[in-house]
Scaffold this active site. Structure first.
Site, PDB file in Angstrom:
ATOM      1  N   PHE A  29     -15.996   2.727   6.589  1.00 22.81           N
ATOM      2  CA  PHE A  29     -14.578   3.282   6.338  1.00 22.81           C
ATOM      3  C   PHE A  29     -14.289   3.360   4.975  1.00 22.81           C
ATOM      4  CE2 PHE A  29     -14.372  -1.342   7.205  1.00 22.81           C
ATOM      5  CZ  PHE A  29     -13.843  -1.621   6.155  1.00 22.81           C
ATOM      6  N   HIS A  53      -2.086  -5.424   1.751  1.00 23.32           N
ATOM      7  CA  HIS A  53      -3.349  -5.926   1.432  1.00 23.32           C
ATOM      8  C   HIS A  53      -3.230  -7.496   1.085  1.00 23.32           C
ATOM      9  CE1 HIS A  53      -7.455  -7.167  -0.006  1.00 23.32           C
ATOM     10  NE2 HIS A  53      -6.858  -7.751  -1.010  1.00 23.32           N
ATOM     11  N   LYS A 101       0.971  -1.169  -0.112  1.00 27.19           N
ATOM     12  CA  LYS A 101       0.322  -0.136   0.070  1.00 27.19           C
ATOM     13  C   LYS A 101       0.801   1.315  -0.042  1.00 27.19           C
ATOM     14  CE  LYS A 101      -4.089  -2.162   2.217  1.00 27.19           C
ATOM     15  NZ  LYS A 101      -5.052  -1.989   3.342  1.00 27.19           N
ATOM     16  N   ARG A 154       2.845  -6.058   9.180  1.00 24.43           N
ATOM     17  CA  ARG A 154       1.773  -5.186   9.627  1.00 24.43           C
ATOM     18  C   ARG A 154       2.696  -4.761  10.982  1.00 24.43           C
ATOM     19  NH1 ARG A 154      -3.548  -7.486   7.327  1.00 24.43           N
ATOM     20  NH2 ARG A 154      -3.985  -6.152   5.721  1.00 24.43           N
ATOM     21  N   TYR A 204     -12.287  -2.261  -4.082  1.00 23.61           N
ATOM     22  CA  TYR A 204     -12.985  -2.690  -2.817  1.00 23.61           C
ATOM     23  C   TYR A 204     -14.522  -2.506  -2.878  1.00 23.61           C
ATOM     24  CZ  TYR A 204      -8.185  -2.605  -0.523  1.00 23.61           C
ATOM     25  OH  TYR A 204      -7.068  -2.829   0.120  1.00 23.61           O
ATOM     26  N   ASN A 243      -1.894   0.317   6.647  1.00 23.80           N
ATOM     27  CA  ASN A 243      -1.660  -0.883   7.195  1.00 23.80           C
ATOM     28  C   ASN A 243      -0.584  -1.972   6.259  1.00 23.80           C
ATOM     29  OD1 ASN A 243      -3.546  -1.863   5.391  1.00 23.80           O
ATOM     30  ND2 ASN A 243      -4.779  -3.434   6.815  1.00 23.80           N
ATOM     31  N   THR A 268      -5.179  -7.391  10.573  1.00 30.07           N
ATOM     32  CA  THR A 268      -5.636  -5.998   9.977  1.00 30.07           C
ATOM     33  C   THR A 268      -5.033  -4.570  10.791  1.00 30.07           C
ATOM     34  OG1 THR A 268      -7.600  -7.265   8.774  1.00 30.07           O
ATOM     35  CG2 THR A 268      -7.335  -4.737   8.679  1.00 30.07           C
ATOM     36  N   GLU A 289      -9.213 -11.265  -7.566  1.00 28.57           N
ATOM     37  CA  GLU A 289      -8.606  -9.786  -7.440  1.00 28.57           C
ATOM     38  C   GLU A 289      -7.216 -10.026  -8.472  1.00 28.57           C
ATOM     39  OE1 GLU A 289      -7.257  -9.668  -3.205  1.00 28.57           O
ATOM     40  OE2 GLU A 289      -9.676  -9.246  -2.854  1.00 28.57           O
TER      41      GLU A 289
HETATM   42  P1  CMP Z   1      -7.445  -4.736   3.562  1.00 33.80           P
HETATM   43  O1  CMP Z   1      -6.851  -6.075   3.448  1.00 33.80           O
HETATM   44  O2  CMP Z   1      -6.785  -3.961   2.301  1.00 33.80           O
HETATM   45  O3  CMP Z   1      -8.930  -4.916   3.282  1.00 33.80           O
HETATM   46  C1  CMP Z   1      -9.948  -3.683   3.415  1.00 33.80           C
HETATM   47  C2  CMP Z   1      -9.273  -2.415   4.156  1.00 33.80           C
HETATM   48  O4  CMP Z   1      -9.989  -1.366   4.760  1.00 33.80           O
HETATM   49  C3  CMP Z   1      -8.104  -3.037   5.172  1.00 33.80           C
HETATM   50  O5  CMP Z   1      -7.318  -3.723   4.963  1.00 33.80           O
HETATM   51  C4  CMP Z   1      -8.001  -1.905   6.102  1.00 33.80           C
HETATM   52  O6  CMP Z   1      -6.835  -1.211   5.692  1.00 33.80           O
HETATM   53  C5  CMP Z   1      -9.161  -0.937   5.770  1.00 33.80           C
HETATM   54  N1  CMP Z   1      -9.947  -0.663   7.073  1.00 33.80           N
HETATM   55  C6  CMP Z   1     -10.085   0.389   7.659  1.00 33.80           C
HETATM   56  N2  CMP Z   1     -11.057   0.442   8.634  1.00 33.80           N
HETATM   57  C7  CMP Z   1     -11.280  -0.914   9.095  1.00 33.80           C
HETATM   58  C8  CMP Z   1     -12.157  -1.794   9.728  1.00 33.80           C
HETATM   59  N3  CMP Z   1     -12.698  -1.403  10.743  1.00 33.80           N
HETATM   60  N4  CMP Z   1     -12.071  -2.944   9.660  1.00 33.80           N
HETATM   61  C9  CMP Z   1     -11.512  -3.698   8.509  1.00 33.80           C
HETATM   62  N5  CMP Z   1     -10.579  -2.992   7.449  1.00 33.80           N
HETATM   63  C10 CMP Z   1     -10.688  -1.804   7.883  1.00 33.80           C
END
Ligand code: CMP
Length: 137
Positions: free
Chosen positions: A57, A115, A9, A102, A49, A112, A91, A126
């Site tokens: 979010f 992904h 990211k 992470r 997404y 974070n 996450t 994907e």
């Molecule tokens: P990712 O694995 O890229 O998938 C969705 C992304 O949403 C996740 O990582 C996080 O970076 C972001 N995100 C932000 N807030 C939340 C949340 N409350 N729960 C899950 N993902 C979140």
């Protein structure tokens, strides 16, 4: 052999840790079968997404993912999908186990670092989203 999608990211790309993250994969038996650095636009990030479109979010997620270049990769290996998720950690980096990507490189639940696909079905979708068949070698 399983395949999964990984994205480094914008936060991790800005920090200059593309190589360090790629090394985590290669050192743990995941081969990089495809790799490119791209700048996502709002439409593409939103489509990628789409599954999160109704989540509170979503807006911040799309804004963050378009804030700078990302590196998209296809990782290949035995149990690649779950192995990648183990290497990434939780996450929320505050909950990520020591030694995970992470825990070592991420700042917050939004920034974070990486992904990774969360199921084999999503992995196939994907990978197709970002790569043509010819690009995965
Ligand atoms: P990712 O694995 O890229 O998938 C969705 C992304 O949403 C996740 O990582 C996080 O970076 C972001 N995100 C932000 N807030 C939340 C949340 N409350 N729960 C899950 N993902 C979140």
């Amino acid at each position: 052999m399983e395949q999964t999608l990984s994205i480094i990211k914008p936060d991790a790309v800005k920090k200059g840790v593309i190589g360090k993250i790629a090394d985590r994969f290669e050192s743990n038996g995941l081969r990089i079968a495809a790799m490119k650095k791209i700048q996502l636009d709002t439409k593409t990030a939103g489509a990628f997404y789409a599954i999160h479109a109704e989540r509170p979010f979503f807006g911040e997620l799309v804004e963050f993912m378009t804030s700078g270049p990302v590196v998209v990769m296809v990782l290949e290996g035995e149990n690649a999908m779950s192995k990648n998720r183990d290497l990434m950690g939780a996450t929320n980096p505050k909950e990520a186990a020591a030694g995970t990507i992470r825990a070592d490189f991420a700042e917050s639940i939004d920034a974070n670092a990486v992904h990774g696909s969360d199921s084999l079905e999503n992995a196939a979708n994907e990978i197709q989203f970002f790569f043509s068949k010819e690009e995965v070698i």
